[in-house]
Every structure is written in C-alpha cells, then in structure tokens.
Write an enzyme that holds these catalytic residues in place. Structure first.
Site, short mmCIF file in Angstrom:
data_model
loop_
_atom_site.label_atom_id
_atom_site.label_comp_id
_atom_site.label_asym_id
_atom_site.label_seq_id
_atom_site.Cartn_x
_atom_site.Cartn_y
_atom_site.Cartn_z
N HIS A 150 43.73 84.26 -3.73
CA HIS A 150 44.05 85.50 -2.99
C HIS A 150 44.28 86.62 -4.01
CE1 HIS A 150 46.18 87.60 0.54
NE2 HIS A 150 46.04 88.49 -0.43
N LYS B 34 38.47 87.27 6.54
CA LYS B 34 39.88 87.66 6.43
C LYS B 34 40.34 88.36 7.70
CE LYS B 34 43.86 88.18 4.70
NZ LYS B 34 44.43 88.73 3.51
N HIS C 13 49.75 83.97 1.57
CA HIS C 13 51.03 84.42 1.00
C HIS C 13 52.23 84.11 1.89
CE1 HIS C 13 50.15 87.70 3.69
NE2 HIS C 13 49.35 88.33 2.87
N ASP D 165 47.96 87.19 -4.83
CA ASP D 165 48.08 88.45 -4.08
C ASP D 165 48.41 89.61 -5.03
OD1 ASP D 165 47.89 90.12 -1.94
OD2 ASP D 165 49.82 89.58 -1.05
N1 OTD Z 1 50.27 92.95 0.38
N2 OTD Z 1 49.74 94.88 -0.77
C1 OTD Z 1 48.40 94.70 -0.54
C2 OTD Z 1 47.97 93.62 0.14
C3 OTD Z 1 48.91 92.55 0.37
O1 OTD Z 1 49.12 91.66 2.51
C4 OTD Z 1 48.52 91.62 1.43
O2 OTD Z 1 47.61 90.83 1.19
C5 OTD Z 1 47.48 95.70 -1.07
O3 OTD Z 1 47.97 96.60 -1.75
O4 OTD Z 1 46.27 95.57 -0.85
C6 OTD Z 1 50.67 94.02 -0.28
O5 OTD Z 1 51.87 94.25 -0.42
ZN ZN Z 2 46.74 90.36 -0.33
ZN ZN Z 3 48.21 90.00 3.43
#
Ligand code: OTD
Ligand code: ZN
Ligand code: ZN
Length: 350
Positions: free
Chosen positions: A16, A102, A177, A252
């Site tokens: 991820h 996704k 996540h 992530d």
């Molecule tokens: N979470 N920021 C971002 C994505 C993720 O949910 C997510 O996968 C981003 O900046 O693309 C975040 O806090």
């Molecule tokens: Zn993400």
């Molecule tokens: Zn996410």
C-alpha cells in the site's frame, strides 16, 4: 536466544503506497525502490486512475523515474467509481495492467471525492471480480458525519464489510491500513481460505492518538484512518508480529508538501518511505519477533496476491542511521519524513 544484530530476509514488498506524480514522484520513489521489490501503487491521483490507458501511462512515468539499475516493479490499481465498467476492469486485470481495484467510500480520505457513493452502484464490478479472482482493496471507514472519527473503522466493519462478505462469498478483499483491535479480530475471523487480509502501516504500529497531541498539535502525525488509543496500537503490534498469513506490510506512505501539512486545515498522510522497513524491524525487535518479520514483510503479501516472493534478499543491521530532515522536491516544495532528523535503530545495508 538473544536477538540478532543482523537480519537477512527476502526482499520485502509494500502492499500500500502513495507515490504521486511528477516532481513529487521523482523525489520519493528512490526511497521505496531501494527497500522493496514491488509496491501496490494507490490510484488516488487528481484525476484518479480509472482507465487502463491512465494506469499504463502512470506505470510508465514511475518506471522512468526509477534510479538506474533499480529492479523495483510497480503494481497498478484501478480507482473504483460509481458505474465503473466491469469489462474495462476485467481486461486490465487479464492483461496485467493492474492487479487490484481500490474502493474508497466517497470523501473518506485524501482525493476520494470520486469514490463510491453506494455499493449497489458497483455490484456488476464486484460480481465480475469475484468470478475472475481480482482483489478488492478497501479504505474501511464509514463517511457518515454523525459517526465519531475514532469509530469510523469499527462501524465500517459491521455496516459495510460484513454485508459485503456475505453478498460476495468469492470476493478476495484486503482491508487496508487497519487501525483498531476490532479490525484485527474481524480479519482473523474471516481470513479462512485467503478471502480477507489486511495491511498494517509502520506508523500505526508506533503512534497512538495521544502522540498526535504531545506538547502541542503534531500535524505530521495526522493521517487517515486516524491513530487510535493505545490498546488498539498494541493489538496491531500483536497482529503484525504474529506472522499470521492474513496480515502483511503496507506502509501507506503518503507524502505532502510541508506547507500543506502545517496549515489551518492540514492534509492527512504520514511519509514513512525513507525508513519504512527499518521502522518495522524496530517494532518486531521490540516484540521479540524478528524471526517473523520476513513472513509479514516478504511472504504473506505475495501469497495473498498469488505471486511469488521476490528472488533476492535485503540485509538489516542493528545500529541507526539519521532519517533526512527534509526531502526536497524539484518543484520547490519539501516533504518531512516520519522521525525526521532522528536515528533509526536498524539500517539497511546495500
Ligand atoms: N491516508 N493520506 C492519504 C491516503 C491515506 O487513506 C489512505 O490511504 C493520501 O495523502 O493520499 C492518508 O492519511
Ligand atoms: Zn493510502
Ligand atoms: Zn485509505
């Protein structure tokens, strides 16, 4: 047996990852390419990656940004929108243009405005994915503004994920996540047959919600899903360190220019790529589970995605290295890495 000072594991993968585009991509990609063999590339660009043509162009841009000699392989994904075409998704999967779809509930996180407003609108896609064995990767939070931000993942499990599993018994799902003990228990209870897996970030293994406010507000620790209380962090650490097949590494890592993080309305995302595998090694070391790092980082993910593990290895050595204070982006901005300027406890040998 005392913990070793040197660890050799199969080259890991990041299941991820946010790489962005253009100058930001070129600034952040080398950190990931040095550590990981492959990564699942998140499609939440502006506009998002919804077509095979765009996925190919984005993959080409990533390949062109790789440092010379890097053997890194990006695994592309399709951003699911209301009314997406099952044929396009199927074709891209068969031709190897993307490996997963996704699902962002609309407005759940960064650049998710084009996400799915109602699962009923993507039924034909989900049915097709079920048939062809294509994984669905889920940002698992409800977006109902009535639900407290710290409860959004737990509520998603009951309201959305349980019914989804019941309606699509053949669909293979990764809950991305995970941040709660609830999600850990849910994944364990539904993992049989490789039907449900979960990624765990390094920062959610290290940070709880109190850390976000230690001595003042810490915008660089703000991400979505938001870090939860300590009991949840401990459950995540136990899950990762268990080595169980349903849990695997997904950083992530989500870079944003510093000015966008340090703002009256700062955006979400933690940039861990510069020390990603080192951070996981630190956690597994603290858990007395260094012998399970390879399963979590290098074996469980490929098994879920029905791929071979990477051929080579990496070597981690105890003893720190300083995380860069800032990473410069050619467009003029800078990104602040997680633990900027601090020493890691493990370092990667080339
Ligand atoms: N979470 N920021 C971002 C994505 C993720 O949910 C997510 O996968 C981003 O900046 O693309 C975040 O806090
Ligand atoms: Zn993400
Ligand atoms: Zn996410």
């Amino acid at each position: 047996m005392p913990a070793p000072d040197r660890l050799v594991i199969r080259r890991p993968d990041d299941w991820h990852l946010h790489l962005r585009e253009g100058a930001m991509l070129r600034a952040v990609l080398p950190f990931t390419a040095r550590r990981f063999g492959r990564a699942i590339i998140m499609p939440n660009l502006k506009p998002p990656v919804t077509t095979v043509a765009r996925a190919r162009a984005y993959r080409d841009e990533i390949m062109a940004a790789l440092p010379p000699g890097a053997a890194f392989r990006p695994l592309m994904t399709c951003y699911l929108t209301d009314g997406a075409d099952p044929d396009e998704i199927d074709r891209g999967f068969r031709d190897g243009d993307w490996v997963a779809v996704k699902l962002y509930p609309a407005h759940a996180t960064t650049n998710s405005a084009h996400g799915v407003t109602d699962l009923a609108r993507v039924r034909p896609v989900l049915q097709r994915m079920e048939r062809i064995g294509m994984p669905l990767l889920i940002h698992g939070e409800v977006t109902d503004p009535e639900i407290d931000i710290f409860d959004r993942e737990a509520v998603f499990l009951e309201r959305t994920l349980a019914p989804l599993l019941a309606e699509h018994p053949g669909l293979r799902i990764v809950l991305e996540h995970v941040t709660t003990a609830d999600a850990v228990a849910f994944v364990r209870a539904n993992a049989a047959g490789g039907r449900l897996g979960a990624t765990i970030t390094a920062h959610h293994l290290i940070v709880n919600r109190t850390h976000m406010f230690q001595g003042g507000i810490r915008p660089h620790l703000y991400c979505l899903p938001i870090a939860k209380r300590e009991t949840h962090r401990l459950a995540l650490r136990e899950a990762a360190a268990s080595g169980e097949a349903c849990f695997f590494l997904g950083t992530d890592s989500a870079p944003h220019p510093i000015a966008d993080k340090e703002s009256a309305c700062g955006c979400a995302g933690v940039f861990t790529a510069p020390s990603a595998i080192e951070l996981y090694a630190e956690v597994f070391d603290e858990m007395g589970a260094l012998d399970r790092l390879e399963a979590f980082a290098s074996l469980n993910g490929p098994r879920f995605y029905r791929m071979d593990p990477n051929p080579g290895t990496i070597t981690l050595q105890r003893g720190g290295e300083t995380v860069p204070e800032r990473v410069a982006v050619a467009s003029g901005s800078e990104v602040l890495p997680f633990r900027a300027g601090e020493a890691t406890r493990w370092r990667l040998l080339d």
